[in-house]
Design an enzyme around this catalytic site. Structure first.
Site, short mmCIF file in Angstrom:
data_model
loop_
_atom_site.label_atom_id
_atom_site.label_comp_id
_atom_site.label_asym_id
_atom_site.label_seq_id
_atom_site.Cartn_x
_atom_site.Cartn_y
_atom_site.Cartn_z
N ASP A 22 -48.75 -19.49 -10.19
CA ASP A 22 -48.68 -20.19 -8.49
C ASP A 22 -49.71 -21.50 -8.02
O ASP A 22 -49.95 -21.74 -8.83
CB ASP A 22 -49.70 -19.05 -7.81
CG ASP A 22 -49.66 -18.87 -6.76
OD1 ASP A 22 -48.28 -19.18 -5.80
OD2 ASP A 22 -50.49 -19.12 -5.39
N SER A 23 -49.01 -22.04 -7.00
CA SER A 23 -49.22 -23.15 -6.54
C SER A 23 -50.82 -23.09 -6.84
O SER A 23 -52.02 -24.61 -6.06
CB SER A 23 -48.45 -23.53 -5.34
OG SER A 23 -48.17 -22.40 -4.26
N TYR A 54 -47.76 -25.21 -1.99
CA TYR A 54 -46.07 -26.47 -2.45
C TYR A 54 -45.74 -25.86 -0.97
O TYR A 54 -44.51 -26.79 -0.87
CB TYR A 54 -45.95 -25.09 -3.58
CG TYR A 54 -46.63 -26.00 -4.81
CD1 TYR A 54 -47.09 -26.32 -5.24
CD2 TYR A 54 -45.95 -25.11 -6.24
CE1 TYR A 54 -47.77 -26.68 -6.08
CE2 TYR A 54 -46.36 -25.59 -6.91
CZ TYR A 54 -47.66 -26.99 -7.27
OH TYR A 54 -48.28 -27.07 -8.19
N GLY A 55 -46.07 -25.06 -0.26
CA GLY A 55 -45.02 -24.84 0.61
C GLY A 55 -45.02 -26.03 1.93
O GLY A 55 -43.78 -25.92 2.60
N CYS A 85 -45.50 -17.86 -7.11
CA CYS A 85 -45.43 -18.34 -6.42
C CYS A 85 -43.17 -18.85 -5.63
O CYS A 85 -42.61 -19.13 -6.21
CB CYS A 85 -45.62 -19.88 -6.84
SG CYS A 85 -45.54 -21.43 -4.93
N ASN A 86 -44.12 -18.06 -4.87
CA ASN A 86 -41.83 -18.22 -3.94
C ASN A 86 -41.52 -19.60 -3.63
O ASN A 86 -40.13 -19.94 -4.26
CB ASN A 86 -42.46 -17.32 -2.94
CG ASN A 86 -42.11 -16.25 -3.06
OD1 ASN A 86 -41.55 -15.52 -3.09
ND2 ASN A 86 -43.36 -15.31 -2.87
N THR A 87 -41.74 -20.53 -3.22
CA THR A 87 -41.66 -21.79 -3.06
C THR A 87 -40.33 -22.55 -4.09
O THR A 87 -40.20 -23.03 -4.53
CB THR A 87 -43.25 -22.66 -2.56
OG1 THR A 87 -43.80 -22.63 -1.39
CG2 THR A 87 -42.33 -23.95 -1.64
N GLU A 170 -56.67 -17.56 3.90
CA GLU A 170 -57.49 -17.93 2.90
C GLU A 170 -59.01 -18.59 3.53
O GLU A 170 -59.67 -19.36 3.12
CB GLU A 170 -56.91 -19.60 2.16
CG GLU A 170 -55.56 -19.46 0.90
CD GLU A 170 -54.85 -20.71 0.59
OE1 GLU A 170 -55.75 -21.86 0.92
OE2 GLU A 170 -54.00 -20.44 -0.02
N CYS A 202 -43.82 -14.74 0.03
CA CYS A 202 -44.25 -15.18 -0.08
C CYS A 202 -46.06 -14.48 -0.37
O CYS A 202 -46.11 -13.87 -0.20
CB CYS A 202 -45.47 -15.92 1.09
SG CYS A 202 -46.74 -17.18 0.73
N THR A 203 -46.59 -15.45 -1.79
CA THR A 203 -47.59 -14.67 -2.39
C THR A 203 -48.81 -14.54 -1.80
O THR A 203 -48.79 -12.79 -2.32
CB THR A 203 -48.14 -16.08 -3.45
OG1 THR A 203 -48.38 -17.24 -3.10
CG2 THR A 203 -47.03 -15.91 -4.63
N HIS A 204 -49.57 -14.41 -0.38
CA HIS A 204 -50.21 -14.52 0.09
C HIS A 204 -50.03 -12.81 1.08
O HIS A 204 -51.22 -12.39 1.87
CB HIS A 204 -50.83 -15.41 1.19
CG HIS A 204 -51.29 -16.90 0.47
ND1 HIS A 204 -51.03 -17.22 -0.64
CD2 HIS A 204 -52.63 -17.15 0.74
CE1 HIS A 204 -51.46 -17.80 -0.76
NE2 HIS A 204 -52.87 -17.74 -0.27
N1 DGL Z 1 -47.78 -19.65 -3.54
C1 DGL Z 1 -47.03 -20.40 -2.23
C2 DGL Z 1 -45.45 -18.92 -2.19
O1 DGL Z 1 -45.60 -18.01 -2.75
C3 DGL Z 1 -48.20 -20.33 -1.00
C4 DGL Z 1 -48.96 -21.36 -0.62
C5 DGL Z 1 -48.24 -22.50 -0.99
O2 DGL Z 1 -47.49 -22.93 0.16
O3 DGL Z 1 -47.94 -23.29 -1.73
O4 DGL Z 1 -44.86 -19.50 -1.00
#
Ligand code: DGL
Length: 284
Positions: A22-23, A54-55, A85-87, A170, A202-204
C-alpha cells in the site's frame, strides 16, 4: 505428493510469502481482513509512507513507485503480491500485469483490489446504479467504471473523488460533527443519483464505514474491500494450486515501511488491530 510438488522438491525450491503493498498504512486495514481468512500463510507488508499519498500523483509516478515496490517484494521472495492500494490498483496494475511481469517475473502474480470489489458490486446492485468514492487518482483513472461496465454494460456508475477523507482519518481529534459534515459533502451527491450500491474504493474508508452507513441508510448496500479481498484471495489460492504450493504456511508476518514514524506504528497497529514492529527500507 503431486507432480508439481515433486518437481519443486527436486529443484530444491524455496517457498515464499504473500506480499501486500500500500502507499501507506491504510493497506493494513485490508491485511487485517486477509489475515482473518488466510491466517496460516506468511505475509510481508510494505507501506510506502515516505511518498504517501499516491491519490494526488500522476499515473506515471504511481506506476514507477508501484513497480519499485513490486521489485522489493519479489526480491524478498514473495510469490504473489496484492496491491491493497486502490490508486496503485487503478493506475499501475494493468501495466504491471501486461508489460512488466511477463518480462521480469513470468512465474509470479500481482493482483489488485478493484476487480474483486467490482465483481461483488455487479452482484449486489438491483437497480444498476452504483456509486464509488475514492481518491482523485482512482476516480480520474476511471478504473472502477471500466471494470463495472465490462461486467455489465447496463450499469450506471457515479464516481466521487473524496480527497479529504484520508487526511481526516489520519489526523486525530476530529469531532464527529466535522467527520459527518465532510462525509455528507461527498455522499449526498451520490445519494441524489438514486444509487443502491456504494463502493468504498480506498484502503482507509472502511474505518468510517459505520458513519458512512448511518448517512446513506439501509437501502444502500455499502461494499468495503477488506472482507471481499480476503474471500477472493482464498478462492484464488484454491483455483491456483501452482501458486499456493509455493507459499509458506508458518503464520509469519513482516512489516516494511519507507519512513518509520511513531504514526506508522501507532496508526498502523490501530488499522491492523494488533501491534506491529516495522523495519525501514529504501525504495528506488
Ligand atoms: N491507499 C490509497 C488508496 O487506497 C489511499 C491513500 C493515498 O492516496 O495514497 O487509494
Amino acid at each position: 505428493m503431486g507432480r508439481v510438488d515433486k518437481f519443486k522438491k527436486d529443484m530444491n525450491f524455496k517457498k515464499g510469502s504473500i506480499g501486500v503493498f500500500d502507499s501507506g498504512f491504510g493497506g493494513l486495514n485490508i491485511l487485517k481482513s486477509i489475515l482473518k481468512k488466510n491466517s496460516d500463510y506468511d505475509f510481508l507488508y510494505l507501506g510506502d509512507t515516505a511518498r504517501v499519498p499516491y491519490g494526488t500523483r500522476s499515473q506515471g509516478v504511481v506506476y514507477e513507485f508501484t513497480k519499485q515496490a513490486v521489485d522489493f517484494l519479489f526480491n524478498q521472495n514473495c510469490k504473489l503480491i496484492i496491491l491493497a492500494c486502490n490508486t496503485a490498483s487503478a493506475e499501475a496494475l494493468k501495466k504491471i500485469q501486461q508489460e512488466y511481469l511477463p518480462i521480469r517475473y513470468p512465474q509470479k502474480r500481482v493482483l489488485g483490489v478493484i476487480v474483486p470489489t467490482v465483481e461483488e458490486a455487479v452482484e449486489a446492485t438491483k437497480n444498476g446504479r452504483i456509486g464509488v468514492i475514492a481518491t482523485e487518482g482512482t476516480v480520474i483513472s476511471g478504473a472502477f467504471e471500466k471494470e463495472l461496465v465490462k461486467r455489465n454494460p447496463r450499469v450506471k456508475v457515479f464516481s466521487q473523488a473524496a480527497p479529504l477523507i484520508v487526511p481526516l482519518i489520519e489526523s486525530s481529534g476530529n469531532s464527529p460533527e466535522l467527520i459527518g459534515m465532510i462525509l455528507k459533502n461527498y455522499l449526498e451527491p451520490l445519494m441524489k443519483k438514486n444509487i443502491d450500491t456504494l463502493i468504498l474504493g480506498c484502503t482507509h474508508y472502511e474505518i468510517l464505514e459505520n458513519e458512512i452507513r448511518k448517512i446513506v441508510g439501509k437501502k444502500i448496500t455499502v461494499l468495503s474491500e477488506g472482507e471481499i479481498v480476503a474471500e477472493k484471495l482464498a478462492n484464488y489460492l484454491e483455483r491456483h494450486p501452482e501458486i499456493e504450493i509455493e507459499l509458506n504456511r508458518n503464520s509469519k508476518r513482516k512489516f516494511y515501511t519507507t519512513d518509520l514514524t511513531d504514526k506508522f506504528v501507532n496508526l498502523g497497529s490501530k488499522f491492523l488491530g494488533e501491534g506491529i514492529k516495522a523495519q525501514k527500507i529504501i525504495l528506488n
